[in-house]
Design a protein around this motif. Structure first.
Motif, mmCIF file in Angstrom:
data_model
loop_
_atom_site.group_PDB
_atom_site.id
_atom_site.type_symbol
_atom_site.label_atom_id
_atom_site.label_comp_id
_atom_site.label_asym_id
_atom_site.label_seq_id
_atom_site.Cartn_x
_atom_site.Cartn_y
_atom_site.Cartn_z
ATOM 1 N N HIS A 62 0.870 -1.178 0.000
ATOM 2 C CA HIS A 62 0.000 0.000 0.000
ATOM 3 C C HIS A 62 0.901 1.220 0.000
ATOM 4 N N CYS A 153 -9.677 -5.278 -0.162
ATOM 5 C CA CYS A 153 -8.770 -4.343 0.479
ATOM 6 C C CYS A 153 -9.009 -2.999 -0.202
ATOM 7 N N HIS A 157 -4.649 -1.817 -6.171
ATOM 8 C CA HIS A 157 -3.685 -2.924 -6.369
ATOM 9 C C HIS A 157 -3.556 -3.303 -7.832
HETATM 10 ZN ZN LIG Z 1 -4.240 -4.206 0.049
#
Ligand SMILES: [Zn+2]
Ligand SMILES: [Zn+2]
Length: 348
Positions: A62, A153, A157
């Motif tokens: 991240h 999440c 990504h």
């Molecule tokens: Zn993530």
């Protein structure tokens, strides 16, 4: 409560019988803001999660792009409440300022943001679907699985949130995790789904025109063929007859399970399993909007009055308040050979 897609204006197989074998069932999920429990099919609701199973976390990476502040889930919800109140005052014709001093102070405090998270990030519930509500859901090779859970999440990504899928047998979960971890911050407010209940509805879909043969694509462009359909045909589409097919007859907009892949950002491309090479099937479409200006024919009968009269902030086309890749959809595909094979994430 129910949601009813208006009948399609034309039975496309009456004019193009070659499309009949390509008919597929999709389940439109029709999310509506509500208060789902862990035992409901939902978007953004609590999951029926085994109390003795660890919650999933994302290890990243991240990496801060320096472009925007990240907000906590609680602050995103507060910001939405303030903006809805302000929009209601504006729509009600009250004089500015539409913010109270308290709201303005809160907005300033919220927009300062949260620290960029260090370490693993708790994944966020995006959807949970029970087979009793979406019968077409089936985990290949696992007849007992009657529950699909999708988490993500809420960081890019690299272009969109990373998803994780869990297939379960709901009967085996006697003790559900009461307090579910939440991420400390999200990269964008549009990655936090509003809790919604679903009113699933099955519809029939046909492929995007670009997935048809060249010969079929040519036929779809021929308005003389379409005029045979009579009053269901809209001659305003005469110069682009295949758009009539694409907008009104092929794939449904909004959240859906199954059906055909929607294309829009790119031309169709192969979706093969990275493990075994099998062609993958559309599983779940996570949509930014339930419809747009070219797909208004799919607005459920129950929403048509609100779709005309509601202010932008309360539009029934945007019940989840998600915003992915500036208004596109994240379409999850799965390998029909095994649920163990990695799923595919497609932004379109
Ligand atoms: Zn993530
Ligand atoms: Zn596979």
């Amino acid at each position: 409560m129910s949601s009813t897609t208006p009948p399609r204006p034309i039975d496309v197989t009456a004019i193009f019988p070659q499309l009949a074998p390509m008919a597929r069932t999709a389940t439109r999920l029709h999310p509506r803001p509500g208060a789902p429990s862990p035992h409901d099919s939902s978007v953004g609701g609590p999951l029926l999660w085994p109390a003795d199973e660890p919650w999933p976390y994302c290890d990243g990476p991240h990496e801060w792009d320096g472009l925007n502040e990240v907000l906590s889930p609680a602050d995103i919800r507060l910001q939405r409440e303030i903006r809805a109140a302000v929009a209601a005052r504006r729509a009600g014709g009250t004089h500015p300022p539409h913010h109270t001093p308290e709201e303005r102070a809160l907005e300033e405090r919220i927009s300062a943001g949260q620290p960029w998270p260090e370490g693993p990030v708790a994944m966020l519930p995006v959807a949970q679907l029970f087979a009793r509500d979406v019968p077409l859901l089936k985990a290949p090779g696992n007849a007992d699985a009657d529950l699909l859970q999708v988490l993500w999440c809420p960081f890019d990504h690299p272009d969109h949130p990373r998803t994780a899928l869990y297939w379960r047998s709901s009967a085996t979960i006697s003790d559900s995790l009461a307090v579910q971890p939440a991420p400390p911050a999200l990269q964008f407010p549009g990655y936090l789904p509003e809790p919604c209940l679903l009113t699933p509805e099955e519809v029939t879909e046909y492929p995007n025109p670009l997935e048809l043969s060249k010969d079929d694509q040519q036929q779809l462009k021929d308005p003389t063929r379409w005029r045979q359909a009579g009053s269901g045909w809209d001659d305003a589409y005469g110069v682009a007859a295949d758009e009539f097919y694409r907008n009104l007859l092929s794939t449904a907009p909004g959240w859906k399970a199954g059906g055909w892949t929607r294309w829009g950002l790119t031309d169709p491309m192969p979706r093969r399993c990275s493990t075994c090479g099998t062609d993958m099937d559309p599983l779940l479409t996570i949509a930014s909007r339930e419809w747009n200006s070219s797909t208004t024919s799919w607005i459920p009968l129950e929403d048509q009055a609100d779709a005309i009269s509601s202010p932008a902030s309360a539009q029934p086309s945007h019940p989840t308040l998600l915003d992915l890749a500036r208004g596109y959809d994240l379409q999850l595909h799965m390998c029909p050979a095994s649920p163990e094979h990695p799923h595919l994430e497609l932004i379109q």
